[in-house]
Design a protein around this motif. Structure first.
Motif, short mmCIF file in Angstrom:
data_model
loop_
_atom_site.label_atom_id
_atom_site.label_comp_id
_atom_site.label_asym_id
_atom_site.label_seq_id
_atom_site.Cartn_x
_atom_site.Cartn_y
_atom_site.Cartn_z
N GLU A 127 0.83 -1.20 0.00
CA GLU A 127 0.00 0.00 0.00
C GLU A 127 0.86 1.25 0.00
OE1 GLU A 127 -3.46 2.14 2.73
OE2 GLU A 127 -2.81 0.09 3.17
N ALA A 128 1.93 1.25 0.80
CA ALA A 128 2.83 2.42 0.84
C ALA A 128 3.49 2.63 -0.52
CB ALA A 128 3.87 2.22 1.92
N TYR A 129 3.87 1.54 -1.18
CA TYR A 129 4.50 1.64 -2.50
C TYR A 129 3.51 2.17 -3.53
CZ TYR A 129 6.63 0.01 -6.87
OH TYR A 129 7.13 -0.06 -8.14
N GLU A 130 2.28 1.69 -3.48
CA GLU A 130 1.28 2.15 -4.44
C GLU A 130 0.90 3.60 -4.21
OE1 GLU A 130 -1.78 -0.76 -3.96
OE2 GLU A 130 -0.84 -2.17 -5.39
N ARG A 131 0.87 4.05 -2.96
CA ARG A 131 0.62 5.47 -2.68
C ARG A 131 1.74 6.32 -3.26
NH1 ARG A 131 -0.86 3.90 2.68
NH2 ARG A 131 1.16 4.69 3.39
N CYS A 132 2.97 5.83 -3.16
CA CYS A 132 4.10 6.56 -3.72
C CYS A 132 3.96 6.66 -5.24
CB CYS A 132 5.41 5.87 -3.34
SG CYS A 132 6.88 6.68 -4.04
N LEU A 133 3.59 5.57 -5.89
CA LEU A 133 3.42 5.61 -7.34
C LEU A 133 2.34 6.61 -7.74
CD1 LEU A 133 3.57 1.80 -8.27
CD2 LEU A 133 5.36 3.52 -8.58
N ALA A 134 1.28 6.67 -6.94
CA ALA A 134 0.21 7.62 -7.25
C ALA A 134 0.71 9.06 -7.11
CB ALA A 134 -0.97 7.38 -6.31
N ARG A 135 1.55 9.32 -6.12
CA ARG A 135 2.11 10.67 -5.96
C ARG A 135 2.97 11.04 -7.16
NH1 ARG A 135 3.02 8.90 -0.60
NH2 ARG A 135 5.23 8.61 -1.05
N GLN A 136 3.68 10.06 -7.70
CA GLN A 136 4.54 10.35 -8.85
C GLN A 136 3.73 10.74 -10.09
OE1 GLN A 136 7.88 10.43 -7.99
NE2 GLN A 136 6.85 9.93 -6.07
N GLU A 137 2.53 10.21 -10.19
CA GLU A 137 1.69 10.51 -11.36
C GLU A 137 0.91 11.81 -11.21
OE1 GLU A 137 -0.81 7.15 -11.90
OE2 GLU A 137 0.83 5.78 -12.44
N TYR A 138 0.74 12.27 -9.99
CA TYR A 138 -0.06 13.47 -9.77
C TYR A 138 0.74 14.71 -10.15
CZ TYR A 138 -2.49 17.19 -7.27
OH TYR A 138 -3.14 18.36 -6.96
N VAL A 139 0.14 15.55 -10.96
CA VAL A 139 0.75 16.82 -11.36
C VAL A 139 -0.16 17.95 -10.88
CG1 VAL A 139 1.60 18.24 -13.26
CG2 VAL A 139 1.80 15.74 -13.38
N PRO A 140 0.19 18.61 -9.79
CA PRO A 140 -0.66 19.69 -9.28
C PRO A 140 -0.61 20.91 -10.20
CG PRO A 140 1.41 19.63 -8.07
CD PRO A 140 1.42 18.44 -8.99
N PRO A 141 -1.64 21.72 -10.17
CA PRO A 141 -1.62 22.92 -11.00
C PRO A 141 -0.62 23.94 -10.47
CG PRO A 141 -3.54 22.91 -9.57
CD PRO A 141 -2.89 21.57 -9.40
N ARG A 179 10.27 18.04 -5.93
CA ARG A 179 10.17 17.51 -4.56
C ARG A 179 9.09 16.44 -4.47
NH1 ARG A 179 10.72 23.06 -3.34
NH2 ARG A 179 8.46 23.28 -2.98
N LEU A 180 8.04 16.57 -5.28
CA LEU A 180 6.97 15.58 -5.27
C LEU A 180 7.36 14.30 -6.01
CD1 LEU A 180 3.82 17.78 -5.96
CD2 LEU A 180 4.38 16.61 -3.82
N HIS A 181 8.13 14.45 -7.08
CA HIS A 181 8.43 13.33 -7.97
C HIS A 181 9.87 12.87 -7.76
CE1 HIS A 181 5.12 15.15 -10.78
NE2 HIS A 181 4.62 14.56 -9.70
N THR A 182 10.11 12.30 -6.62
CA THR A 182 11.46 11.85 -6.26
C THR A 182 11.67 10.36 -6.53
OG1 THR A 182 10.72 11.50 -3.99
CG2 THR A 182 11.76 13.62 -4.50
N GLY A 183 10.65 9.68 -7.04
CA GLY A 183 10.77 8.24 -7.29
C GLY A 183 10.35 7.41 -6.10
N CYS A 184 10.25 6.11 -6.31
CA CYS A 184 9.74 5.21 -5.27
C CYS A 184 10.72 4.09 -4.93
CB CYS A 184 8.41 4.61 -5.72
SG CYS A 184 7.12 5.85 -5.96
N ALA A 185 12.00 4.32 -5.18
CA ALA A 185 12.99 3.26 -4.91
C ALA A 185 12.98 2.85 -3.45
CB ALA A 185 14.38 3.72 -5.33
N ALA A 186 12.82 3.81 -2.54
CA ALA A 186 12.86 3.51 -1.11
C ALA A 186 11.65 2.68 -0.67
CB ALA A 186 12.92 4.79 -0.30
#
Length: 254
Positions: free
Chosen positions: A37-51, A67-74
């Motif tokens: 779940e934590a990994y999937e939340r991270c992936l969702a943050r990477q796809e979100y592009v705020p205005p 800062r938002l799109h730092t990847g999900c390697a961790a």
């Protein structure tokens, strides 16, 4: 600090009775489903592009996106994960030996390949049917033999020696050979599996009785690298421990 670690291990042990045993990493203990779940939340943050904000410069906006799109390697790969499973002792008093089978889980797979020797030969003049189990040797034959640990250490206060064995025909380590025209049988090196990792640990009956009385405190402790998306724990160490005494009875790996 010691109290916190003991509490962590108690939580780990209690939940390990279930089909989805918890995994401990950097002080957090939770089942695989929570790590996913934590990994999937991270992936969702990477796809979100705020205005872009009304009073936000292009440079400020791009810095905020970075800062938002730092990847999900961790979140995708976790090093130093630990999981525990209870030990249920099996003892043969005639042979004076325990049988230990290192566990797997329902929710993820434990990959023991890093802990065992891949010592199948590349070429064979004939299949070693007197030593291995061999499926019907058509042009391709799947073979099974015992898994030999890379580094096996025993606590001599409890065991005199420990040796690998195969618990059944389609158990242990496995690979495949194909019939060749020039060399007899040629190995398919892409095919190497650990079906299960089993050991005989020899100890006399009086000492076995003492260990039986400690059974409720005995656990398999597996440590390794978890690839969350693949649901695989790549074992780097596998041990049998007495948690109450803080004692390692047997260990494979560093």
């Amino acid at each position: 600090m010691r109290i916190g670690w003991m509490l962590l291990m108690l939580l780990l042990a209690a939940a390990s009775q279930a089909g989805d045993p918890p995994l401990a990493h950097q002080g957090r203990v939770q089942p695989l489903s929570a790590w996913i779940e934590a990994y999937e939340r991270c992936l969702a943050r990477q796809e979100y592009v705020p205005p872009r904000g009304e009073y936000e410069s292009r440079a400020e906006y791009e810095a905020r996106l970075a800062r938002l799109h730092t990847g999900c390697a961790a979140e995708e790969v976790l090093d130093g994960v630990e999981v525990e499973f209870p030990v249920f002792l099996e003892y043969d008093p005639d042979e004076e030996r325990f049988s230990f089978q290192f566990p797997d889980a329902d929710s993820f797979r434990v990959d023991y390949r890093p802990l065992v020797r891949d010592d199948f030969p590349q070429r064979l003049g004939k299949l070693l049917e007197d030593e291995w189990h061999v499926d019907a040797p058509t042009p391709r034959a799947v073979v099974y033999k015992e898994c030999r640990p890379r580094k096996l250490r025993i606590n001599t206060a409890w065991f005199e020696r420990a040796v690998p064995y195969r618990a059944g025909p389609w158990r242990g380590c496995s690979t495949a050979y194909e019939r060749g025209e020039e060399y007899g049988w040629e190995r398919d090196r892409s095919e190497f599996r650990v079906v299960d990792l089993t050991l005989y640990a020899y100890t006399p009956i009086p000492r076995a009785r003492v260990l039986r009385d400690q059974e409720s405190q005995l656990y398999y402790r597996i440590r390794g690298r978890l690839t969350v998306d693949d649901r695989v724990l790549h074992a780097e160490q596998a041990a049998i421990v007495n948690r109450a005494r803080g004692e390692v009875l047997l260990q494979i790996g560093d």
